[in-house]
Design a protein around this motif. Structure first.
Motif, short mmCIF file in Angstrom:
data_model
loop_
_atom_site.label_atom_id
_atom_site.label_comp_id
_atom_site.label_asym_id
_atom_site.label_seq_id
_atom_site.Cartn_x
_atom_site.Cartn_y
_atom_site.Cartn_z
N ARG A 190 -14.77 0.53 30.66
CA ARG A 190 -16.09 0.53 31.76
C ARG A 190 -15.81 -1.17 32.93
NH1 ARG A 190 -16.18 -1.38 25.89
NH2 ARG A 190 -17.69 -0.77 25.10
N ALA A 191 -14.45 -1.21 32.91
CA ALA A 191 -14.23 -1.82 34.62
C ALA A 191 -12.82 -2.04 35.03
CB ALA A 191 -15.09 -3.70 34.60
N LYS A 192 -12.74 -2.23 35.95
CA LYS A 192 -11.36 -2.45 36.72
C LYS A 192 -10.33 -3.77 36.49
CE LYS A 192 -10.68 -0.92 40.30
NZ LYS A 192 -10.34 0.13 41.75
N THR A 193 -10.79 -3.90 35.00
CA THR A 193 -9.48 -5.01 34.72
C THR A 193 -8.82 -4.54 33.56
OG1 THR A 193 -10.91 -5.72 32.85
CG2 THR A 193 -11.43 -6.59 35.21
N PRO A 194 -7.70 -5.17 33.61
CA PRO A 194 -6.54 -5.20 32.76
C PRO A 194 -7.45 -4.91 31.22
CG PRO A 194 -5.10 -6.46 34.45
CD PRO A 194 -7.24 -6.53 34.34
N GLU A 195 -7.99 -5.79 30.44
CA GLU A 195 -8.56 -6.61 29.31
C GLU A 195 -9.40 -4.87 28.91
OE1 GLU A 195 -7.50 -9.64 31.38
OE2 GLU A 195 -8.94 -8.74 31.92
N ASP A 196 -9.78 -3.51 30.30
CA ASP A 196 -10.80 -3.59 30.13
C ASP A 196 -10.18 -2.08 29.74
OD1 ASP A 196 -13.91 -3.32 30.22
OD2 ASP A 196 -13.67 -4.94 31.86
N VAL A 197 -9.07 -1.62 30.52
CA VAL A 197 -8.33 -0.41 30.71
C VAL A 197 -8.08 -0.44 29.78
CG1 VAL A 197 -5.76 0.43 31.64
CG2 VAL A 197 -8.00 -0.69 33.41
N ILE A 198 -6.96 -1.56 28.77
CA ILE A 198 -6.48 -1.29 27.70
C ILE A 198 -7.56 -0.74 26.94
CG2 ILE A 198 -5.67 -2.78 25.52
CD1 ILE A 198 -3.55 -1.87 28.44
N ALA A 199 -8.61 -2.01 26.83
CA ALA A 199 -9.88 -1.33 25.74
C ALA A 199 -9.86 0.34 25.91
CB ALA A 199 -10.77 -1.75 25.63
N ALA A 200 -10.21 1.06 26.87
CA ALA A 200 -10.38 2.09 26.74
C ALA A 200 -9.80 3.29 26.38
CB ALA A 200 -10.72 2.87 28.22
N LEU A 201 -7.67 2.84 27.02
CA LEU A 201 -6.80 3.10 25.95
C LEU A 201 -7.31 3.31 24.58
CD1 LEU A 201 -3.68 2.19 28.44
CD2 LEU A 201 -5.56 4.24 27.99
N ARG A 202 -7.15 1.75 24.13
CA ARG A 202 -7.50 2.45 22.57
C ARG A 202 -8.14 3.39 22.15
NH1 ARG A 202 -4.44 -1.64 20.30
NH2 ARG A 202 -3.53 -3.69 22.00
N ARG A 203 -9.79 3.19 22.80
CA ARG A 203 -10.51 4.05 22.23
C ARG A 203 -10.50 5.35 22.83
NH1 ARG A 203 -13.70 0.54 25.98
NH2 ARG A 203 -14.30 2.36 26.69
N GLY A 204 -9.23 5.33 22.95
CA GLY A 204 -9.16 6.48 23.03
C GLY A 204 -9.95 7.66 24.94
N ALA A 205 -10.76 6.68 25.40
CA ALA A 205 -11.75 7.35 26.32
C ALA A 205 -10.32 8.04 27.56
CB ALA A 205 -11.81 6.49 26.53
#
Length: 258
Positions: A190-205
């Protein structure tokens, strides 16, 4: 947003491997290749700093703190340990020694991401059966750059990822530049932040970009040359350490002779 990521990267501050470039040079190179996220994952040491992060931000790059650890089944186990990667960690991760330690660290820091690097590759450093034994501690599995059309240990990694619903993530396990821009993951965050990158990795995006390597030139010769440099570098370090004590020993011997 689509983010080009390198999530397994070593630099000259690595205490284990001989790396010919600095972190700042790595940041510059990542920016030249239009990466959006770079995770610095040196062995057993968190080398991320605010100054380096600010420098990366000036280049349009998010610098994630990370570490590649050697951990054992328990405190009594012998050997160098098995490799794991922790992304978005802090310096306290350096104290992790066992899988139990890793479990405790995960509970205290829910925003980290634990990656299983090259889990089925030959060598005592790979997780192998321990990946399945401790699968609940992992958030993703690495798709390594080190494979050809005939030799591909990533196939089993992909099977394990599918079986447990975990993302398979391509990296270049960067120790030299050759495959830096050949193997990487596009992460839809969703955004270039540590939290959003980690969340995207967890979603498998994740969309993996990778290509098979040439067995002789890309894998055997180049990796062999790197291993030789590593051995020579460590030997030189041990020699310098021994020689640092030599003057005192020589002085004492000279006094005895006199």
């Amino acid at each position: 947003m689509q983010l080009k990521t390198n999530l397994h990267f070593h630099c000259g501050d690595d205490p284990h491997d001989f790396i010919s470039y600095t972190l700042k040079e790595g940041i510059d190179n990542a920016a030249r290749h239009r990466f959006d996220v770079l995770a610095v994952t040196c062995h057993n040491k968190v080398v991320w700093s605010r100054a380096d992060s600010d420098y990366a931000a000036q280049k349009g790059l998010l610098l994630l703190p990370g570490i590649e650890l050697n951990i054992r089944e328990d405190a009594e186990a012998r050997g160098a340990g098995k490799h794991i990667i922790i992304l978005n960690c802090d310096a306290d991760a350096e104290a992790i020694r066992t899988f139990d330690d890793l479990g405790s660290y995960r509970k205290e820091r829910p925003n980290i991401f634990v990656l299983a690097p090259h889990p089925y590759f030959y060598g005592n450093f790979s997780l192998k059966r321990l990946l399945n034994t401790h699968i609940d501690l992992f958030d993703g599995i690495e798709h390594s750059w080190f494979y050809s059309r005939r030799f591909n240990r990533n196939l089993r990694a992909a099977e394990t990822a599918r079986a447990h619903g975990l993302p398979l993530i391509a990296t270049s396990d960067t120790h030299y530049w050759r495959h830096f821009n050949d193997d990487y993951a596009i992460v839809d965050a969703r955004a270039k932040t540590p939290e959003d990158v980690i969340a995207a990795l967890r979603r498998g995006a994740v969309e993996n970009i990778s290509r098979p390597k040439r067995a002789l030139t890309d894998m055997l010769i180049r990796r062999g040359a790197f291993t030789i440099k590593n051995v020579l570098s460590r030997s030189a370090i041990r020699w310098r350490v021994r020689m640092s004590y030599a003057p005192n020993s020589l002085t004492s011997a000279s006094r005895k002779i006199q």
